[in-house]
Design a protein around this motif. Structure first.
Motif, PDB file in Angstrom:
ATOM      1  N   ASN A 121      30.471   6.689  32.537  1.00  0.00           N
ATOM      2  CA  ASN A 121      30.089   5.296  32.780  1.00  0.00           C
ATOM      3  C   ASN A 121      29.932   5.149  34.285  1.00  0.00           C
ATOM      4  O   ASN A 121      30.171   6.115  35.028  1.00  0.00           O
ATOM      5  N   PRO A 122      29.528   3.981  34.780  1.00  0.00           N
ATOM      6  CA  PRO A 122      29.304   3.872  36.227  1.00  0.00           C
ATOM      7  C   PRO A 122      30.503   4.209  37.098  1.00  0.00           C
ATOM      8  O   PRO A 122      30.325   4.508  38.278  1.00  0.00           O
ATOM      9  N   LYS A 123      31.709   4.218  36.527  1.00  0.00           N
ATOM     10  CA  LYS A 123      32.912   4.481  37.315  1.00  0.00           C
ATOM     11  C   LYS A 123      33.522   5.853  37.067  1.00  0.00           C
ATOM     12  O   LYS A 123      34.449   6.250  37.773  1.00  0.00           O
ATOM     13  N   THR A 124      33.021   6.605  36.084  1.00  0.00           N
ATOM     14  CA  THR A 124      33.696   7.836  35.657  1.00  0.00           C
ATOM     15  C   THR A 124      32.732   9.015  35.683  1.00  0.00           C
ATOM     16  O   THR A 124      31.655   8.961  35.084  1.00  0.00           O
ATOM     17  N   LEU A 125      33.142  10.089  36.375  1.00  0.00           N
ATOM     18  CA  LEU A 125      32.330  11.304  36.473  1.00  0.00           C
ATOM     19  C   LEU A 125      33.109  12.488  35.923  1.00  0.00           C
ATOM     20  O   LEU A 125      34.253  12.736  36.309  1.00  0.00           O
ATOM     21  N   LEU A 126      32.481  13.241  35.023  1.00  0.00           N
ATOM     22  CA  LEU A 126      33.044  14.473  34.475  1.00  0.00           C
ATOM     23  C   LEU A 126      32.214  15.649  34.955  1.00  0.00           C
ATOM     24  O   LEU A 126      30.981  15.615  34.896  1.00  0.00           O
ATOM     25  N   VAL A 127      32.898  16.700  35.432  1.00  0.00           N
ATOM     26  CA  VAL A 127      32.217  17.914  35.905  1.00  0.00           C
ATOM     27  C   VAL A 127      32.847  19.122  35.235  1.00  0.00           C
ATOM     28  O   VAL A 127      34.076  19.270  35.239  1.00  0.00           O
ATOM     29  N   LEU A 128      32.006  19.982  34.662  1.00  0.00           N
ATOM     30  CA  LEU A 128      32.443  21.256  34.098  1.00  0.00           C
ATOM     31  C   LEU A 128      31.757  22.371  34.883  1.00  0.00           C
ATOM     32  O   LEU A 128      30.534  22.359  35.040  1.00  0.00           O
ATOM     33  N   HIS A 129      32.542  23.334  35.352  1.00  0.00           N
ATOM     34  CA  HIS A 129      32.021  24.367  36.247  1.00  0.00           C
ATOM     35  C   HIS A 129      32.500  25.740  35.774  1.00  0.00           C
ATOM     36  O   HIS A 129      33.692  25.934  35.519  1.00  0.00           O
ATOM     37  N   HIS A 130      31.561  26.670  35.655  1.00  0.00           N
ATOM     38  CA  HIS A 130      31.897  28.048  35.277  1.00  0.00           C
ATOM     39  C   HIS A 130      31.266  29.011  36.275  1.00  0.00           C
ATOM     40  O   HIS A 130      30.089  28.865  36.637  1.00  0.00           O
ATOM     41  N   VAL A 131      32.031  29.995  36.726  1.00  0.00           N
ATOM     42  CA  VAL A 131      31.520  31.028  37.623  1.00  0.00           C
ATOM     43  C   VAL A 131      31.914  32.387  37.059  1.00  0.00           C
ATOM     44  O   VAL A 131      33.017  32.554  36.508  1.00  0.00           O
ATOM     45  N   HIS A 132      31.008  33.349  37.175  1.00  0.00           N
ATOM     46  CA  HIS A 132      31.288  34.719  36.734  1.00  0.00           C
ATOM     47  C   HIS A 132      30.615  35.665  37.723  1.00  0.00           C
ATOM     48  O   HIS A 132      29.420  35.555  37.973  1.00  0.00           O
ATOM     49  N   GLY A 133      31.402  36.586  38.286  1.00  0.00           N
ATOM     50  CA  GLY A 133      30.869  37.514  39.273  1.00  0.00           C
ATOM     51  C   GLY A 133      31.262  38.949  39.001  1.00  0.00           C
ATOM     52  O   GLY A 133      32.192  39.228  38.235  1.00  0.00           O
ATOM     53  N   PHE A 134      30.536  39.870  39.641  1.00  0.00           N
ATOM     54  CA  PHE A 134      30.819  41.292  39.471  1.00  0.00           C
ATOM     55  C   PHE A 134      30.414  42.057  40.723  1.00  0.00           C
ATOM     56  O   PHE A 134      29.503  41.643  41.460  1.00  0.00           O
ATOM     57  N   ALA A 135      31.088  43.155  40.966  1.00  0.00           N
ATOM     58  CA  ALA A 135      30.752  44.080  42.050  1.00  0.00           C
ATOM     59  C   ALA A 135      31.026  45.490  41.534  1.00  0.00           C
ATOM     60  O   ALA A 135      32.175  45.815  41.199  1.00  0.00           O
ATOM     61  N   ASP A 136      29.988  46.303  41.462  1.00  0.00           N
ATOM     62  CA  ASP A 136      30.114  47.626  40.847  1.00  0.00           C
ATOM     63  C   ASP A 136      30.554  48.669  41.873  1.00  0.00           C
ATOM     64  O   ASP A 136      30.177  48.620  43.047  1.00  0.00           O
ATOM     65  N   GLY A 137      31.334  49.620  41.401  1.00  0.00           N
ATOM     66  CA  GLY A 137      31.716  50.777  42.196  1.00  0.00           C
ATOM     67  C   GLY A 137      32.524  50.466  43.435  1.00  0.00           C
ATOM     68  O   GLY A 137      32.370  51.137  44.465  1.00  0.00           O
ATOM     69  N   VAL A 138      33.415  49.457  43.382  1.00  0.00           N
ATOM     70  CA  VAL A 138      34.213  49.109  44.556  1.00  0.00           C
ATOM     71  C   VAL A 138      35.515  49.905  44.580  1.00  0.00           C
ATOM     72  O   VAL A 138      36.034  50.321  43.539  1.00  0.00           O
ATOM     73  N   LEU A 139      36.024  50.114  45.775  1.00  0.00           N
ATOM     74  CA  LEU A 139      37.271  50.854  45.969  1.00  0.00           C
ATOM     75  C   LEU A 139      38.427  49.874  45.919  1.00  0.00           C
ATOM     76  O   LEU A 139      38.510  48.954  46.732  1.00  0.00           O
ATOM     77  N   LEU A 140      39.336  50.058  44.968  1.00  0.00           N
ATOM     78  CA  LEU A 140      40.450  49.142  44.764  1.00  0.00           C
ATOM     79  C   LEU A 140      41.758  49.746  45.240  1.00  0.00           C
ATOM     80  O   LEU A 140      42.050  50.921  44.989  1.00  0.00           O
ATOM     81  N   ASN A 141      42.541  48.933  45.940  1.00  0.00           N
ATOM     82  CA  ASN A 141      43.915  49.286  46.317  1.00  0.00           C
ATOM     83  C   ASN A 141      44.761  48.026  46.152  1.00  0.00           C
ATOM     84  O   ASN A 141      44.706  47.113  46.981  1.00  0.00           O
ATOM     85  N   ASN A 142      45.497  47.968  45.063  1.00  0.00           N
ATOM     86  CA  ASN A 142      46.336  46.807  44.808  1.00  0.00           C
ATOM     87  C   ASN A 142      47.558  47.234  44.000  1.00  0.00           C
ATOM     88  O   ASN A 142      47.871  48.430  43.935  1.00  0.00           O
ATOM     89  N   LEU A 143      48.224  46.300  43.388  1.00  0.00           N
ATOM     90  CA  LEU A 143      49.459  46.622  42.670  1.00  0.00           C
ATOM     91  C   LEU A 143      49.216  47.425  41.393  1.00  0.00           C
ATOM     92  O   LEU A 143      50.159  47.990  40.830  1.00  0.00           O
ATOM     93  N   LYS A 144      47.962  47.479  40.924  1.00  0.00           N
ATOM     94  CA  LYS A 144      47.650  48.255  39.722  1.00  0.00           C
ATOM     95  C   LYS A 144      46.840  49.499  40.026  1.00  0.00           C
ATOM     96  O   LYS A 144      47.080  50.563  39.449  1.00  0.00           O
ATOM     97  N   TYR A 145      45.880  49.385  40.938  1.00  0.00           N
ATOM     98  CA  TYR A 145      44.980  50.497  41.228  1.00  0.00           C
ATOM     99  C   TYR A 145      45.216  51.000  42.649  1.00  0.00           C
ATOM    100  O   TYR A 145      45.195  50.213  43.599  1.00  0.00           O
TER     101      TYR A 145
END
Length: 437
Positions: A274-298
């Protein structure tokens, strides 16, 4: 000179008036804003709000953005040529997140040290550990009378056209930003961007961007110019303009050293209930192939990485000068690649005498892991000067924003992860202001 001495005030006023009229007639706009605030975090003692970026300083005041700009907007949807452009200067604690950091300290595929962009990294203030300068926009723009509506073409360095939230403080409801914005999307690009309005319902956008070793994201002017990526998208609006849907995506090779793919897509649905109420739905999906990982799992593992986020915004205008809002989010950094904590220390890392050093803090304190992040934020936007009927023109646009934010994290298929000063969750109480000028 005698005339000036005899009547300096009228002459000065006349010259000032002529200057204002010239600027107005030329459609040149000079302006900006100031944004600053403080966040109380009872869980933190090391000065950071974990992986939360932008309002990332715990239990202290920070001047986030002192932003000035000069611009000339082009006149669109005409059959005449028109030219313009914009240049932004930003000083504050948000500078490190807004700079052209698209050439990272280490190659994301091999781990080799890289020479970073010289556009706006390290312009000043490394000794403060928090403050810096960014030049987030510097572009020329032209309206080209092609087709029925014409095409707007932008060339230079500009904010990314993807997503819903933005870097500029006045264009966001909340003080903090969603993880999907912090870690899921680009902030800026360098290159060419074209926008075409098809009709009152449809518009399309396309870009060719360069200067980046992260798939065209956050590129500068002097490195990786041989690596080009693409951005494309469209926006649909309903006849009554109450509903809109925007889809954008980026795709390209990671860098001049790697042909691995890097990309993402964004979907944003906005609906005025309505004139006073705004609803926003947002989805993001990303990827990066062949990256070098160093973290708590890899540990030193080359892998295809992915990340995704779902965000819901709901805003309601209680009065003309007071609005309330809610934001809920789930963000998955599936492989522990996109969301380090504290984000500032990782972003400010550079190679000094062959050793990685961050001016923002001890890089040994930076952690990252495959994890699901959950966040809920409630807040208000209060136009204080208008409510209190303050007549001072400089304060009429002042907005006060109290926020409460709750964060929780669950490790994703790995050992427990506690990035909030040894905790799985935290609560933030913040108060900031935005003052355009």
């Amino acid at each position: 000179m005698f005339q000036f001495i005899a009547s300096p005030v009228p002459l000065y006023a006349s010259n000032l008036s002529n200057l204002k009229n010239f600027i107005k007639d030329s459609r040149v706009e000079v302006g900006g804003w100031v944004n600053g605030g403080a966040t109380f975090n009872p869980s933190q003692s090391d000065g950071f709000n974990g992986p939360v970026a932008f309002a990332d300083q715990a239990n202290r005041f920070q001047l986030n953005q002192f932003n000035t700009f000069i611009q000339r907007q082009v006149v669109s949807e005409t059959n005449k040529w028109d030219f313009g452009g914009r240049f932004d200067f930003l000083f504050g604690t948000d500078a490190v997140f807004t700079q052209a950091f698209g050439v990272p300290t280490f190659d994301v595929n091999t781990g080799e040290a890289l020479k970073r962009s010289n556009w706006d990294l390290g312009l000043c203030c490394a000794s403060t550990r928090t403050y810096g300068i960014a030049l987030p926009q510097a572009y020329l723009e032209a309206h080209v009378p092609i087709g029925t509506k014409g095409i707007n073409i932008r060339a230079g360095h500009f904010y990314s056209p993807t997503g819903f939230e933005t870097v500029a403080a006045p264009d966001n409801f909340f003080y903090t930003r969603a993880y999907s914005f912090n870690a899921g999307e680009p902030f800026t690009h360098t290159g060419l961007q074209a926008n075409y309005i098809v009709d009152k319902n449809w518009s399309i956008m396309g870009s060719a961007v360069t200067g980046s070793a992260t798939g065209g994201w956050d590129g500068g002017w002097d490195k990786q110019l041989g690596n080009w990526s693409g951005i494309a998208g469209f926006t649909w609006k309903s006849d009554n303009q109450a509903t809109s849907f925007n889809a954008t995506g980026t795709y390209g090779e990671t860098s001049t050293h790697s042909s691995e793919s890097w990309g993402m897509f964004n979907l944003v649905l906005q609906h005025k209930i309505n004139p006073k109420t705004l609803l926003v739905l947002h989805h993001v999906h990303g990827f990066a192939d062949g990256v070098l990982l160093n973290n708590l799992k890899y540990a030193n593992v080359v892998k295809d990485a992915q990340w995704m986020g779902l965000v819901t915004h709901l805003y309601y205008d209680l009065t003309e000068n007071l609005s309330v809002g809610f934001r809920g989010e789930w963000f998955r950094d599936r492989d522990g690649f996109r969301n380090p904590s504290p984000f500032r220390i990782a972003a400010a890392t550079n190679i000094v005498n062959g050793v990685p050093v961050s001016y923002a803090g001890n890089i040994n304190n930076v952690t990252v892991a495959p994890a699901d992040y959950y966040a809920a934020t409630v807040g208000m936007n209060w136009k204080a000067a208008k409510t209190l009927k303050i007549r001072w023109d400089h304060l009429k646009k002042l907005t006060i924003r109290p926020n409460i934010r709750y964060d929780n994290v669950d490790a994703y298929r790995t050992v427990a992860y506690k990035p909030f000063a040894g905790h799985k969750d935290q609560i933030l109480f913040s108060l900031d202001f935005v003052l355009p000028f």
